[in-house]
Design a protein around this motif. Structure first.
Motif, PDB file in Angstrom:
ATOM      1  N   ALA A  74       0.821  -1.207   0.000  1.00  6.78           N
ATOM      2  CA  ALA A  74       0.000   0.000   0.000  1.00  6.78           C
ATOM      3  C   ALA A  74       0.860   1.265   0.000  1.00  6.78           C
ATOM      4  O   ALA A  74       0.522   2.251  -0.661  1.00  6.78           O
ATOM      5  CB  ALA A  74      -0.941   0.000   1.209  1.00  6.78           C
ATOM      6  N   TYR A  78       0.854   4.321  -2.710  1.00  7.75           N
ATOM      7  CA  TYR A  78       0.633   5.704  -2.279  1.00  7.75           C
ATOM      8  C   TYR A  78       1.739   6.622  -2.800  1.00  7.75           C
ATOM      9  O   TYR A  78       1.459   7.726  -3.315  1.00  7.75           O
ATOM     10  CB  TYR A  78       0.582   5.775  -0.757  1.00  7.75           C
ATOM     11  N   ILE A  90      -3.717  -3.531  -7.477  1.00  5.44           N
ATOM     12  CA  ILE A  90      -3.229  -4.470  -6.467  1.00  5.44           C
ATOM     13  C   ILE A  90      -2.943  -5.763  -7.192  1.00  5.44           C
ATOM     14  O   ILE A  90      -3.853  -6.431  -7.688  1.00  5.44           O
ATOM     15  CB  ILE A  90      -4.264  -4.654  -5.349  1.00  5.44           C
ATOM     16  N   LEU A 111      -6.197  -5.298   2.033  1.00  4.27           N
ATOM     17  CA  LEU A 111      -5.289  -4.437   1.280  1.00  4.27           C
ATOM     18  C   LEU A 111      -6.076  -3.469   0.396  1.00  4.27           C
ATOM     19  O   LEU A 111      -5.737  -2.282   0.288  1.00  4.27           O
ATOM     20  CB  LEU A 111      -4.345  -5.292   0.424  1.00  4.27           C
ATOM     21  N   GLN A 114      -7.305  -0.617   2.438  1.00  2.88           N
ATOM     22  CA  GLN A 114      -6.223   0.337   2.717  1.00  2.88           C
ATOM     23  C   GLN A 114      -6.014   1.281   1.536  1.00  2.88           C
ATOM     24  O   GLN A 114      -5.924   2.504   1.698  1.00  2.88           O
ATOM     25  CB  GLN A 114      -4.917  -0.411   2.998  1.00  2.88           C
ATOM     26  N   VAL A 115      -5.920   0.690   0.349  1.00  7.44           N
ATOM     27  CA  VAL A 115      -5.647   1.492  -0.848  1.00  7.44           C
ATOM     28  C   VAL A 115      -6.826   2.402  -1.171  1.00  7.44           C
ATOM     29  O   VAL A 115      -6.644   3.555  -1.573  1.00  7.44           O
ATOM     30  CB  VAL A 115      -5.310   0.577  -2.045  1.00  7.44           C
TER      31      VAL A 115
END
Length: 262
Positions: A74, A78, A90, A111, A114-115
């Protein structure tokens, strides 16, 4: 919305996405630039490159094509977003398969969350690991749809027995090498309305099959690796574009003919 992203959405709708993968572990800037330029000349939809902010900044100064980065980290995604990446993905699981490291459905979902927390309006794609059972792939796709993911990508695998058993027939070999991603694309298209990008060993023979199986586009990588010049790459990409557009034209003709009979 930028013109490039508007083009992506239109190509997804028309099922004619051509994604050029420069190599997700390829940090050879000269090599990557050749591939990106070939993608631009041939009118490809977007390019997928290694998740490296410095590389992203260089490419953003050279092309107007949307730049996609793939990672399972992640923080990497970012950092690339800050560097100007247009599409986040991903994926890039292959590196970990070689180390016998596999990701579960729940790890991928966490995940994704999060992204999603920092991806804002950027398109987000998720690769569906081929090592998951089809039931788990279907479940993962259904959960991703609830999270409003923009598109998914299927992947596949090959082994030595596949190559040897199909050496006598180039056409059969081409289909056999991509059979895993083709079958996943076919099954998953029945359970989601999200656009699907079929990748892994896709070539001019299997590309139209992927589209007829429900994919909205294809990812091209391995077929370009041995092509040295930009013009060789452009020529191959144009062949793939023709295969995809021909399949779409044939499908439309079939639907029109069927409608007339009805």
């Amino acid at each position: 919305m930028s013109l490039a992203i508007a083009r992506l959405k239109q190509d997804l709708k028309n099922k004619q996405v051509i994604k050029i993968i420069a190599g997700l572990s390829n940090f050879d800037v000269t090599n990557v630039i050749k591939t990106v330029k070939a993608a631009e000349i041939s009118g490809s939809t977007y390019v997928d490159v290694a998740s490296n902010p410095k590389l992203i900044k260089i490419l953003k100064s050279l092309t107007n094509l949307p730049i996609c980065v793939s990672s399972i980290d992640a923080q990497e995604l970012y950092n690339c977003l800050l560097a100007g990446a247009d599409i986040l993905e991903i994926g890039n699981f292959d590196v970990f398969y070689r180390k016998y490291i596999y990701f579960s459905v729940y790890q991928i979902i966490n995940l994704v969350k999060q992204v999603k927390s920092f991806s804002k309006s950027k398109p987000l794609c998720v690769t569906i690991p081929h090592i998951l059972s089809l039931n788990d792939q279907i479940y993962l796709v259904q959960q991703l749809q609830k999270l409003d993911i923009d598109m998914i990508q299927t992947e596949g695998y090959i082994n030595r027995s596949q190559i040897i058993s199909s050496m006598s027939s180039p056409i059969l070999q081409a289909i056999n090498l991509s059979s895993s991603t083709l079958s996943s694309s076919y099954i998953l298209s029945k359970y989601t309305k999200m656009p699907i990008i079929a990748s892994s060993q896709i070539n001019s023979v299997s590309a139209p099959i992927a589209i007829s199986y429900g994919a909205s586009g294809i990812g091209i990588c391995s077929a370009l690796k041995d092509l040295k010049s930009i013009y060789q790459k452009v020529d191959y990409i144009n062949q793939m574009k023709f295969s995809v557009s021909s399949c779409r034209a044939m499908s439309n003709s079939f639907i029109q003919a069927l409608t007339k009979k009805i």
